[in-house]
Design an enzyme around this catalytic site. Structure first.
Site, PDB file in Angstrom:
ATOM      1  NE  ARG A  23     -51.321 -22.844  -8.068  1.00  0.00           N
ATOM      2  CZ  ARG A  23     -51.556 -23.593  -6.737  1.00  0.00           C
ATOM      3  NH1 ARG A  23     -52.608 -24.251  -6.917  1.00  0.00           N
ATOM      4  NH2 ARG A  23     -51.314 -22.930  -5.764  1.00  0.00           N
ATOM      5  CE  LYS A  65     -56.055 -26.305  11.250  1.00  0.00           C
ATOM      6  NZ  LYS A  65     -55.564 -27.735  10.856  1.00  0.00           N
ATOM      7  N   GLY A 120     -52.871 -19.473  -2.301  1.00  0.00           N
ATOM      8  CA  GLY A 120     -54.080 -19.810  -3.281  1.00  0.00           C
ATOM      9  C   GLY A 120     -55.303 -19.119  -3.266  1.00  0.00           C
ATOM     10  N   GLY A 152     -48.253 -22.578   0.358  1.00  0.00           N
ATOM     11  CA  GLY A 152     -47.482 -23.493   1.447  1.00  0.00           C
ATOM     12  C   GLY A 152     -46.024 -23.341   1.321  1.00  0.00           C
TER      13      GLY A 152
HETATM   14  P1  ADP Z   1     -54.304 -19.193   1.401  1.00  0.00           P
HETATM   15  O1  ADP Z   1     -55.022 -20.209   0.459  1.00  0.00           O
HETATM   16  O2  ADP Z   1     -54.245 -17.532   0.744  1.00  0.00           O
HETATM   17  O3  ADP Z   1     -53.100 -19.345   1.859  1.00  0.00           O
HETATM   18  P2  ADP Z   1     -55.837 -19.934   3.703  1.00  0.00           P
HETATM   19  O4  ADP Z   1     -56.049 -21.200   2.818  1.00  0.00           O
HETATM   20  O5  ADP Z   1     -55.032 -19.838   5.003  1.00  0.00           O
HETATM   21  O6  ADP Z   1     -55.393 -18.759   2.720  1.00  0.00           O
HETATM   22  O7  ADP Z   1     -57.316 -19.370   4.229  1.00  0.00           O
HETATM   23  C1  ADP Z   1     -58.437 -19.093   3.145  1.00  0.00           C
HETATM   24  C2  ADP Z   1     -59.895 -19.058   4.048  1.00  0.00           C
HETATM   25  O8  ADP Z   1     -59.847 -18.380   5.283  1.00  0.00           O
HETATM   26  C3  ADP Z   1     -60.817 -18.629   3.026  1.00  0.00           C
HETATM   27  O9  ADP Z   1     -61.623 -19.814   2.645  1.00  0.00           O
HETATM   28  C4  ADP Z   1     -61.704 -17.867   4.018  1.00  0.00           C
HETATM   29  O10 ADP Z   1     -63.037 -17.918   3.788  1.00  0.00           O
HETATM   30  C5  ADP Z   1     -61.318 -18.337   5.436  1.00  0.00           C
HETATM   31  N1  ADP Z   1     -61.522 -17.405   6.533  1.00  0.00           N
HETATM   32  C6  ADP Z   1     -61.171 -15.994   6.418  1.00  0.00           C
HETATM   33  N2  ADP Z   1     -61.398 -15.513   7.848  1.00  0.00           N
HETATM   34  C7  ADP Z   1     -62.208 -16.473   8.237  1.00  0.00           C
HETATM   35  C8  ADP Z   1     -63.026 -15.964   9.533  1.00  0.00           C
HETATM   36  N3  ADP Z   1     -63.102 -15.106  10.213  1.00  0.00           N
HETATM   37  N4  ADP Z   1     -63.801 -17.391   9.970  1.00  0.00           N
HETATM   38  C9  ADP Z   1     -63.601 -18.469   9.087  1.00  0.00           C
HETATM   39  N5  ADP Z   1     -62.971 -18.381   7.961  1.00  0.00           N
HETATM   40  C10 ADP Z   1     -62.155 -17.468   7.637  1.00  0.00           C
HETATM   41 MG    MG Z   2     -55.736 -22.087   0.906  1.00  0.00          MG
END
Ligand code: ADP
Ligand code: MG
Length: 401
Positions: A39, A204, A354, A378
């Site tokens: 960033r 989530k 992120g 987001g």
């Molecule tokens: P981004 O930041 O790219 O938008 P998110 O914050 O939504 O992504 O999700 C990232 C997190 O999701 C990571 O820390 C990863 O460990 C977690 N994750 C991915 N698959 C699983 C899973 N099967 N069970 C629990 N956590 C998971």
């Molecule tokens: Mg994230």
């Protein structure tokens, strides 16, 4: 919306320009060192262009989630040091956000100098829901400068004092990073080349249901992995063992599956583990047979093939959210496989989020292979949902400029 280059063309030499940037980098929990400076690097083009034009640059940024008061753990000091290294100059850090020290240091700037204000979230007003509270901080920030540039794409979905209220108080423009992010997102939302495939993962499902609803009518395929796939698998009637499950979202997922037909593609196999740990015993199982005692922490190799073939002929791809717990070595393969397939796309490939962007770098994938890696998770998701983003709306407003 005016661009920073319009301001530069009008002349910024000797003028104080407040630039809101996104310098919210991950720090090592033990040493406090910056673990990924992506960033900071993304903020350089705007800052350098302003310096070259002789502006006196005042940078505002946030780091982490301090509780509205100064907290040395969240000081921007390491960021000031790294920013200075990358710009090839010294970047002093004000001791406050918009107080006596910030005023003194801003007043002492010479043409081409850069000052970093302390973490804007050290002021509770930054994130306040109260317009008057935010307005008071915005007044103090605005008093530091004559012009405002928003380059903090990762924060444009926030109605915060340094993003929204200050823009309304100064002649304003969008920075180069914001312009580039918008350019790419516009290509995703207006007549994308087809097939258009979206890959969603992460933890989530409730966070991302709105974006799924908004994208479903527009995409040819929506591939769902990560922790969020288990709520969909449960909606199909599968047991998911100890995997992440949002029970209150199962009905919504069932409805989405019914509406989407074969456009939603779910994993066919899962890496199931005895514990959320790099030392856990793991087993690849078909999604129909996730054992009660195990939790799914990655998508399996057959899923990587299925997702890979859906991506194989895609012309436009947006990927957000890791396919598994990529932070732990035994659960990296799914994210690596899908990230490689996205990188190989013959067309526009965009990575947003992120953790997804961090995964690309951490897994040693070639950043250049992607059309664009967004700095804002987001913000890009809310844009794709079609929501109005406060930080962009205020930049588009030309009144008072
Ligand atoms: P981004 O930041 O790219 O938008 P998110 O914050 O939504 O992504 O999700 C990232 C997190 O999701 C990571 O820390 C990863 O460990 C977690 N994750 C991915 N698959 C699983 C899973 N099967 N069970 C629990 N956590 C998971
Ligand atoms: Mg994230």
């Amino acid at each position: 919306m005016r661009a920073v280059d319009d301001l530069i063309a009008e002349g910024v030499s000797g003028r104080r320009v407040l630039v809101r940037t996104d310098l919210n980098v991950p720090l090592d929990k033990e040493t406090g060192a910056i673990t990924d400076d992506g960033r900071i690097r993304a903020s350089l083009p705007t800052l350098q262009a302003l310096r070259d034009a002789g502006a006196r640059v005042i940078v505002a940024a946030h780091l982490g989630r301090p509780k509205g008061a100064p907290d040395p753990k969240f000081s921007l000091a390491p960021v000031a040091a790294r920013l200075g290294e990358l710009l090839g100059t010294t970047v002093p850090l004000a001791a406050d956000v918009a107080g006596d020290d910030a005023r003194a240091k801003a007043g002492a700037l010479a043409d081409g100098d850069v000052l970093l204000l302390e973490n804007v979230r050290f002021e509770a007003a930054e994130t306040s829901k109260d317009d008057a509270e935010r307005g008071e901080l915005a007044e103090r920030l605005a008093a530091l400068a004559e012009l405002y540039v928003d380059d903090a794409f990762g924060a444009v979905h926030r109605k915060h004092a340094s993003v929204y209220d200050v823009a309304a108080r100064l002649p304003h423009a969008a920075g180069r990073l914001v312009a580039r992010e918008l350019d790419v997102l516009t290509r995703l939302t207006t007549d994308p080349d087809r097939p258009y495939v979206v890959v969603l993962g992460g933890s989530k499902v409730s966070d991302k249901l709105a974006v799924i609803e908004a994208l479903l009518p527009k995409v040819d395929r929506l591939l769902v992995g990560g922790g969020m796939c288990f709520t969909f698998l449960a909606a199909q009637g599968h047991g998911v063992g100890g995997s992440l499950l949002e029970a209150d979202q199962v009905d919504t997922c069932r409805r989405l599956l019914a509406e989407a037909g074969d456009r939603i593609v779910l994993p066919v196999d899962i890496v199931a583990a005895t514990a959320f740990s790099a030392e856990a015993e793991t087993r690849v199982v078909p999604v129909e047979e996730i054992p009660d005692g195990l939790m799914g922490l990655d998508v399996g190799p057959r899923t990587v093939e299925v997702f890979g073939s859906a991506l194989g002929n895609a012309r436009t791809v947006f990927w957000n959210g890791p396919m598994g717990v990529f932070e732990l070595a035994p659960f990296q393969a799914g994210t690596r496989g899908v990230a490689s397939a996205v990188a190989a796309v013959d067309g526009l490939s965009v990575v947003g989020g992120g953790d997804s962007a961090a995964a690309v770098r951490q897994l040693g994938l070639d950043e250049e292979a992607y059309g664009h890696i967004s700095t804002g998770g987001g913000a890009s998701l809310e844009y794709l949902e079609g929501r109005e983003l406060p930080g962009l709306a205020v930049l588009a407003d030309r009144s008072g400029t």
